[in-house]
Design a protein around this motif. Sequence first.
Motif, PDB file in Angstrom:
ATOM      1  N   PHE A  87      26.339  26.550   1.982  1.00 22.19           N
ATOM      2  CA  PHE A  87      25.716  25.442   1.262  1.00 22.19           C
ATOM      3  C   PHE A  87      24.543  24.880   2.079  1.00 22.19           C
ATOM      4  O   PHE A  87      23.465  24.618   1.565  1.00 22.19           O
ATOM      5  N   ARG A  88      24.772  24.749   3.361  1.00 16.80           N
ATOM      6  CA  ARG A  88      23.743  24.208   4.264  1.00 16.80           C
ATOM      7  C   ARG A  88      22.529  25.122   4.292  1.00 16.80           C
ATOM      8  O   ARG A  88      21.392  24.663   4.312  1.00 16.80           O
ATOM      9  N   GLY A 145      21.323  22.465   1.741  1.00 15.78           N
ATOM     10  CA  GLY A 145      22.311  21.414   1.538  1.00 15.78           C
ATOM     11  C   GLY A 145      22.308  20.395   2.674  1.00 15.78           C
ATOM     12  O   GLY A 145      22.023  20.738   3.817  1.00 15.78           O
ATOM     13  N   HIS A 175      30.394  20.579  -2.019  1.00 16.40           N
ATOM     14  CA  HIS A 175      29.536  19.874  -1.059  1.00 16.40           C
ATOM     15  C   HIS A 175      28.402  19.114  -1.734  1.00 16.40           C
ATOM     16  O   HIS A 175      27.864  18.159  -1.184  1.00 16.40           O
ATOM     17  N   LEU A 176      28.041  19.548  -2.943  1.00 15.16           N
ATOM     18  CA  LEU A 176      26.997  18.832  -3.669  1.00 15.16           C
ATOM     19  C   LEU A 176      27.429  17.397  -3.934  1.00 15.16           C
ATOM     20  O   LEU A 176      26.631  16.463  -3.861  1.00 15.16           O
ATOM     21  N   GLU A 232      27.556  15.483  -0.467  1.00 20.09           N
ATOM     22  CA  GLU A 232      26.189  15.151  -0.055  1.00 20.09           C
ATOM     23  C   GLU A 232      25.669  13.944  -0.852  1.00 20.09           C
ATOM     24  O   GLU A 232      25.155  12.978  -0.274  1.00 20.09           O
TER      25      GLU A 232
END
Lengths: 193, 445
Positions: free
Chosen positions: B21-22, B26, B101-102, B105
């Motif tokens: 994701f990062r 992300g 993770h969206l 975040e």
Amino acid sequence: MLDKRINHPLHEKEGKEICFSEASLQKVEQIISRYPKGKEKSALLPLLHIAQEEFEGYLSVDVMDYVAKILNIQPIEVYEVATFYSQYYLDPVGKHVIEICRTGPCAICGGEAMQAYLEKKLSVKEGETTTDGLFTLKAVECLGACGSAPVMQINTEFYEHLTFEKIDQILDELTKKAKEAKSEKSLWKEKFF
Amino acid sequence: MERKILLKHLDVPGIRTFGVFRSTGGYRSVEHALKNMTPDEVVEEVKESGLRGRGGAGFPAGMKWSFIDRKSNKPRYLICNADESEPGTFKDRYLMEKIPHLLIEGMICSCYALGANTGYIYVRGEYKYIIGILNEAIREAYDHGFLGKNILGSNYNLDIHVHSGAGAYICGEETALIESLEGKRGNPRIKPPFPAVVGLYGCPTVVNNVETLANIGFIVNHGGSEFARYGMGKSTGTKLISACGNINNPGVYEIELGLSVREFLYDPKYCGGIKNGKELKAVIAGGSSVPILPANLILQTAAGAERLMTYESLAEGGFVSGTMLGSGGFIVYDEDACIVRNTWNLARFYHHESCGQCSPCREGTGWMENVLHRIENGHGRQKDIDLLVSIASKIEGNTICPLGDAAAWPVASAIRHFRHEFEEHVLHPERCGRNEIGKLENVES
């Protein structure tokens, strides 16, 4: 039905000595720490989930009183919550609770037939438990998986795009497993909290 | 061209994990917000974006944030409403399952903007496995310094916890959710005071839907004005639509607001048309609570304009000939569907889910279920139809929370647009035959 929930007679207190396992007590402590000091009551819903899982799948009065003691609240505060939410069972249930969705989107995709099939196959009506104590059948409201209707949930597992054959297969497998490993507990609690 | 905000990286393998994701950019918004922006600046960007609440009501998110009581010296809270229980809606589940993770975040940026040091994600109890996924994502965020004390050296502290519900539709209503999070029955509170002033534990609190919060990262990264370039008019951005019912491709789709309903319904990229080559009969466009519309009115407004997937276009015509975008639960009925049976089914749902606090809803939902059951099973009377309309009108607007309205609208709209079917059921109950569906011997496997 709402009326049933409000009028549900709680079982008699049996005065059993109840205590969480060491592992559950650790979880309990960890959960309570998520809420501010003095607001421990917030942990009630998660704690009831743990209690239900640990003590035969339903909440007896003894178990609810025990949870009240842990959170330092009145037993009535636990009863009123336990009777409100549909995922808490106040009567003994089978080893596996089958929750078949009965709401609109599933119903137009064959959900009603799946429920009828389950009732016939298990020889129970909605809400009842099989005589071998293995399955309890419950018709529940929308499970939030309408895109793969018809659906049912057994413990944590979603079963989607149901057909009669699929139901046969799922139930056969669970029956077989139950015979093989009598005491194997589901691991959902580990992942859950 | 198709433009996406939320599901852009959906197909990247391993997107559920922090590392992947990062690598797709992300958590950049967290760095940007904490290092370069003041909390007020974040609120301003969200205001400018025009982002509207994605849970159903469509209230502007930035405005909701601006109501938070900043003078109070009590702690502030952000609660993510993941109690998705509206029949036909399964977009939040999809988002949390695929790209958790969206949400984390977006929550970090939002908490920073609101000055909250604690955030809770209230997940419906049925989504047990989602809770596992979220807990894992949160753990990863702690491990990489995006949660906890002194995040990225900014002196800003934040903890996020997951809280499980236990099966109650009503807890999707924000004040009921707060009650539930306090360990009580999910009885909605009287507003005002609004949660922004008196919320969780009596402290200033904002409750936002999963999808709303998931959009915040993009807004912080690219600015509110860039977000507002997506969509159409006051319906800015994209929307997750969960499509189900009698269609070829049920599932979750991210569409840019402004797409025509016809294209969404028939394009193979989306719903792909009606299953088994049948004709379209009706659509509930925004989760079971919004008015049902017959085929002609969902594709075109009463004035003959093309119906679009926007808050405004779907609402055109008011409740006489329009509906709502709602939560984006798009339920499609083909020509074989029985509107009476479906309406009874939904009435039963609302009866089951009424918290019992207000008499019009507690009693009225039960009456509607009983009368509809009577009609569906061949014991209906002609005057029952007007009786239903009357009950619905007496629930609507007379309850503390919108569940009463949500129960009244499906019944009122079904009779408004399909009155002939109700009459047919009263006069010739034997002709429909769909109430036999649930009987096993009548089902082909």
